[in-house]
Design a protein around this motif. Structure first.
Motif, PDB file in Angstrom:
ATOM      1  N   HIS A 292       0.802  -1.213   0.000  1.00  0.00           N
ATOM      2  CA  HIS A 292       0.000   0.000   0.000  1.00  0.00           C
ATOM      3  C   HIS A 292       0.842   1.274   0.000  1.00  0.00           C
ATOM      4  O   HIS A 292       0.639   2.175  -0.800  1.00  0.00           O
ATOM      5  N   LEU A 293       1.811   1.289   0.925  1.00  0.00           N
ATOM      6  CA  LEU A 293       2.576   2.518   1.109  1.00  0.00           C
ATOM      7  C   LEU A 293       3.475   2.794  -0.094  1.00  0.00           C
ATOM      8  O   LEU A 293       3.670   3.942  -0.483  1.00  0.00           O
ATOM      9  N   VAL A 294       4.006   1.738  -0.724  1.00  0.00           N
ATOM     10  CA  VAL A 294       4.857   1.929  -1.897  1.00  0.00           C
ATOM     11  C   VAL A 294       4.037   2.538  -3.036  1.00  0.00           C
ATOM     12  O   VAL A 294       4.468   3.486  -3.699  1.00  0.00           O
TER      13      VAL A 294
ATOM     14  N   ILE B  86       3.439   6.112  -2.244  1.00  0.00           N
ATOM     15  CA  ILE B  86       4.631   6.931  -2.474  1.00  0.00           C
ATOM     16  C   ILE B  86       4.819   7.181  -3.967  1.00  0.00           C
ATOM     17  O   ILE B  86       5.068   8.308  -4.402  1.00  0.00           O
ATOM     18  N   LEU B  87       4.638   6.118  -4.772  1.00  0.00           N
ATOM     19  CA  LEU B  87       4.758   6.266  -6.229  1.00  0.00           C
ATOM     20  C   LEU B  87       3.774   7.313  -6.745  1.00  0.00           C
ATOM     21  O   LEU B  87       4.135   8.195  -7.527  1.00  0.00           O
ATOM     22  N   LEU B  88       2.517   7.212  -6.286  1.00  0.00           N
ATOM     23  CA  LEU B  88       1.488   8.127  -6.775  1.00  0.00           C
ATOM     24  C   LEU B  88       1.763   9.549  -6.318  1.00  0.00           C
ATOM     25  O   LEU B  88       1.691  10.490  -7.113  1.00  0.00           O
TER      26      LEU B  88
ATOM     27  N   PHE C  14       4.533  10.830  -5.555  1.00  0.00           N
ATOM     28  CA  PHE C  14       5.696  11.296  -6.292  1.00  0.00           C
ATOM     29  C   PHE C  14       5.296  11.724  -7.703  1.00  0.00           C
ATOM     30  O   PHE C  14       5.657  12.797  -8.182  1.00  0.00           O
ATOM     31  N   ALA C  15       4.509  10.871  -8.362  1.00  0.00           N
ATOM     32  CA  ALA C  15       4.128  11.155  -9.746  1.00  0.00           C
ATOM     33  C   ALA C  15       3.240  12.387  -9.841  1.00  0.00           C
ATOM     34  O   ALA C  15       3.257  13.096 -10.840  1.00  0.00           O
ATOM     35  N   LEU C  16       2.448  12.631  -8.780  1.00  0.00           N
ATOM     36  CA  LEU C  16       1.541  13.773  -8.827  1.00  0.00           C
ATOM     37  C   LEU C  16       2.204  15.043  -8.319  1.00  0.00           C
ATOM     38  O   LEU C  16       1.618  16.119  -8.366  1.00  0.00           O
ATOM     39  N   GLY C  17       3.432  14.915  -7.815  1.00  0.00           N
ATOM     40  CA  GLY C  17       4.187  16.110  -7.471  1.00  0.00           C
ATOM     41  C   GLY C  17       3.912  16.683  -6.095  1.00  0.00           C
ATOM     42  O   GLY C  17       4.283  17.814  -5.818  1.00  0.00           O
TER      43      GLY C  17
ATOM     44  N   LEU D 189       6.596  11.426   6.103  1.00  0.00           N
ATOM     45  CA  LEU D 189       7.772  11.103   5.296  1.00  0.00           C
ATOM     46  C   LEU D 189       8.261  12.309   4.489  1.00  0.00           C
ATOM     47  O   LEU D 189       9.336  12.267   3.909  1.00  0.00           O
ATOM     48  N   GLY D 190       7.431  13.359   4.436  1.00  0.00           N
ATOM     49  CA  GLY D 190       7.802  14.527   3.664  1.00  0.00           C
ATOM     50  C   GLY D 190       7.318  14.458   2.229  1.00  0.00           C
ATOM     51  O   GLY D 190       7.752  15.225   1.384  1.00  0.00           O
ATOM     52  N   LEU D 191       6.408  13.499   1.949  1.00  0.00           N
ATOM     53  CA  LEU D 191       5.909  13.326   0.584  1.00  0.00           C
ATOM     54  C   LEU D 191       4.456  13.746   0.465  1.00  0.00           C
ATOM     55  O   LEU D 191       3.831  13.553  -0.565  1.00  0.00           O
TER      56      LEU D 191
ATOM     57  N   LEU E 192       3.274   6.259 -14.647  1.00  0.00           N
ATOM     58  CA  LEU E 192       3.227   7.273 -13.595  1.00  0.00           C
ATOM     59  C   LEU E 192       4.470   8.167 -13.653  1.00  0.00           C
ATOM     60  O   LEU E 192       4.379   9.386 -13.560  1.00  0.00           O
TER      61      LEU E 192
ATOM     62  N   SER F  64       4.898  12.286 -14.467  1.00  0.00           N
ATOM     63  CA  SER F  64       5.124  13.103 -13.280  1.00  0.00           C
ATOM     64  C   SER F  64       5.742  14.434 -13.680  1.00  0.00           C
ATOM     65  O   SER F  64       6.473  14.523 -14.667  1.00  0.00           O
ATOM     66  N   PRO F  65       5.446  15.476 -12.926  1.00  0.00           N
ATOM     67  CA  PRO F  65       5.973  16.814 -13.259  1.00  0.00           C
ATOM     68  C   PRO F  65       7.427  16.998 -12.848  1.00  0.00           C
ATOM     69  O   PRO F  65       7.955  18.091 -12.959  1.00  0.00           O
TER      70      PRO F  65
END
Lengths: 278, 336
Positions: free
Chosen positions: A122-124, A127-129, A131-134, A216-218, B34, B38-39
């Motif tokens: 779940h957490l990975v 984090i991916l999402l 990250f991808a969404l900025g 986590l800062g994300l 993804l 990403s930006p």
């Protein structure tokens, strides 16, 4: 005491607990809205002070009142949690209905999607999402919403299949009703309870994952007072003994999560008294 | 029988392997999509603080060299081709090939996760047995309440509490890291490592303990209501012996299945626990990769954890079938 009396007693207790939980959530919402300004007011003369009568939860490294920051953070948690849980539950509802109405092929695709989303931790995935969404609050909402639907989809799909297999549905089909008519008139009603309970029970997960991402800062912007941000900041002063920075925000988050969980469990007890599901 | 059984087992294994490969391809496509959308500015992420002095020509050269201007599907196929050849790319953050980073860091995480896994399994099963056997009594209510509360508590907050109480106040455990600071790697003893491992492991075990307790409790209650227990009671069996001989195996099946299928949750928890205790494992590496926009490492970790979760589920099914013959029968019927 007769069984009837015990039954009404239990019902009254469930209702009382439900009301108490809703009250807690409402108080937090109102207090959090009022505290938004106070949460950012710095007082450099009183930095990292332990709890006093003036500051019940103490102050942080910029002299900001921790109680105000906690309340504002909880409000943010509730906002993020609500949006994400509603979005996620809607995704689940759409996919479950599509799987039920659309025939075996759509059903297989939905089942496969569920498996795919459960394949990553779940957490990975979060984090991916994120990250991808900025990053940022909206990104967190979307990321949490996109990761939390699979279990509810499974539950709803199972329930919908039970309904569709029932005699009254096959009678209705033989009387010439179309798939969509049956879905709308016969299936939706039976799913409403599960849907509502599932939505409320998604809530605690959403809140906890928002906090985790922000920790986590994300997650949300570090300038915003989120519980995760508060706890991440507290780590720097913990070894200096500033326990109030870590203990109190987390405790408050725990109370709110338990309150929301209480709403879900009591709703389930009200809507379906026979369920012993964990 | 035997000659028939071996090919069936092989076929089952091949089927699982095929499903894993399909799953990996799907995860690769999804996570690559993804990353492409990403930006994040990859060139800036790579160059770091010097990006301000980077001229447009140089930037164009880097983009050209990395193929950032190629269409996404070409880049994906190139990446996939490298993956098949065992080249997962280079992690700029750790200055090492991705596979080496994952291998090194996972070894550190493995000790942590294994200890936490055992702890939550043994403790959760024990408490679940106790709660189920004393259903409705004070013991049961306390344990159930405790499990529900743990399920609502943020993992990292529990970690912070433990850190404050045991490391800062009592000074019993170190505040951070996997080994003592300033000690050469050769001089680090096993005891040192364990000493640094305890608090993160306890924190991490909190993630998995609540579901194990609650499911075991439910299974015990169901088993105790069964006819075979009523019969045993009529024969005079009671107390610990009754639980030991008539209930434990029934209750073990769901607990084992749960323990194995929760490897993903365990890894997610290790991301948080490692952040709290600055433990240099794969979980902390995941956070570092995301914060430093290390895309190859992030993709590698995504694929690696997919394999981890899949393996956990596969072992869980096997063990479940071993403990509960009914599950094996249902499995066989499904695959037919």
């Amino acid at each position: 005491m007769t069984t009837v009396e015990r039954g009404t007693d239990r019902r009254r207790r469930t209702l009382a607990q439900l009301a108490a939980s809703v009250l807690v959530v409402l108080v937090v919402l109102v207090a959090g809205t009022l505290a938004v300004d106070a949460a950012q007011t710095t007082g450099l003369a009183s930095r990292n002070e332990a709890p006093t009568l003036g500051h019940w939860f103490g102050t942080d490294w910029l002299g900001r009142d921790v109680l105000a920051r906690v309340l504002a953070g909880l409000r943010l948690s509730l906002v993020v949690g609500t949006s994400a849980a509603v979005l996620s539950a809607l995704i689940a509802l759409v996919l479950a209905s599509a799987a039920t109405v659309g025939g075996p092929r759509v059903d297989a695709v939905v089942g496969w999607l569920v498996d795919l989303f459960l394949a990553l931790p779940h957490l990975v995935l979060l984090i991916l999402l994120a990250f991808a969404l900025g990053g940022g609050t909206e990104a967190v909402i979307v990321a949490v919403a996109v990761t939390h639907w699979p279990t509810l989809t499974r539950v709803l799909r199972g329930r919908a299949k039970e309904v569709v297999a029932a005699d009254f549905v096959s009678v209705s089909a033989h009387l010439g009703r179309g798939r969509w008519w049956i879905a709308r008139r016969h299936v939706t009603g039976h799913l409403a309870g599960q849907f509502l309970v599932g939505l409320v029970l998604l809530f605690p997960h959403a809140i906890l994952h928002e906090a985790a991402l922000s920790f986590l800062g994300l997650g949300v912007d570090p300038a915003e007072p989120s519980i995760g941000v508060l706890l991440a900041e507290s780590m720097r002063y913990l070894s200096a003994g500033a326990w109030w920075l870590a203990v109190l925000p987390g405790l408050c988050l725990l109370v709110v999560v338990k309150a929301v969980d209480g709403i879900g469990e009591n709703l389930r007890a009200l809507l379906n008294p026979r369920s012993h599901h964990l | 029988m035997l000659t028939e059984g071996v090919p069936a087992a092989l076929r089952g294994f091949a089927g699982r392997l095929g499903r894993l490969v399909l799953l990996l391809v799907a995860v690769a496509v999804a996570s690559f999509a993804l990353m492409v959308n990403s930006p994040v500015d990859l060139v800036a992420a790579y160059v770091g603080a010097d990006v301000a002095s980077l001229g447009p020509e140089q930037r164009a050269l880097i983009e050209e060299r990395w193929g950032l201007n190629d269409p996404a599907h070409e880049r994906f196929l190139a990446w996939l081709g490298n993956l098949v050849r065992g080249d997962f790319g280079f992690s700029a953050t750790f200055n090492q090939p991705v596979l080496e980073v994952i291998g090194d860091k996972f070894l550190a995480s493995l000790a942590l996760m294994a200890l936490a896994w055992l702890l939550s399994g043994v403790l959760g099963f024990g408490l679940g047995l106790l709660a189920g056997a004393r259903q409705g009594r004070a013991t049961d209510r306390v344990i159930t309440w405790w499990a529900y509360t743990l399920a609502s508590a943020p993992t990292f907050w529990v970690g912070l509490l433990l850190l404050y109480v045991f490391a800062v106040s009592l000074n019993w455990a170190p505040v951070c890291c996997a080994v003592p600071i300033g000690v050469p790697a050769a001089d680090v003893t096993l005891l040192d490592r364990l000493h640094h491992l305890v608090l993160p492991a306890v924190t991490l075990s909190v993630v998995g303990i609540a579901p194990v307790v609650l499911h075991t409790r439910q299974a015990v209650i169901e088993a105790l209501a069964g006819d075979h227990v009523a019969f045993a009671r009529a024969q005079g069996e009671r107390g610990f012996g009754l639980i030991r001989h008539r209930v434990v195996r029934n209750a073990a099946a769901p607990a084992l299945l749960l323990q194995f299928s929760s490897l993903g949750e365990l890894f997610g928890g290790s991301v948080l626990a490692e952040q709290v205790f600055s433990y240099p494992g794969l979980g902390a590496a995941t956070t570092t990769a995301a914060l430093n926009q290390d895309v190859p490492l992030l993709l590698g970790i995504a694929l690696f954890t997919t394999v981890l979760v899949f393996t956990g589920n596969a072992i869980g099914d096997r063990v479940h079938a071993g403990v509960d013959p009914r599950a094996a029968l249902a499995d066989a019927r499904r695959s037919r």
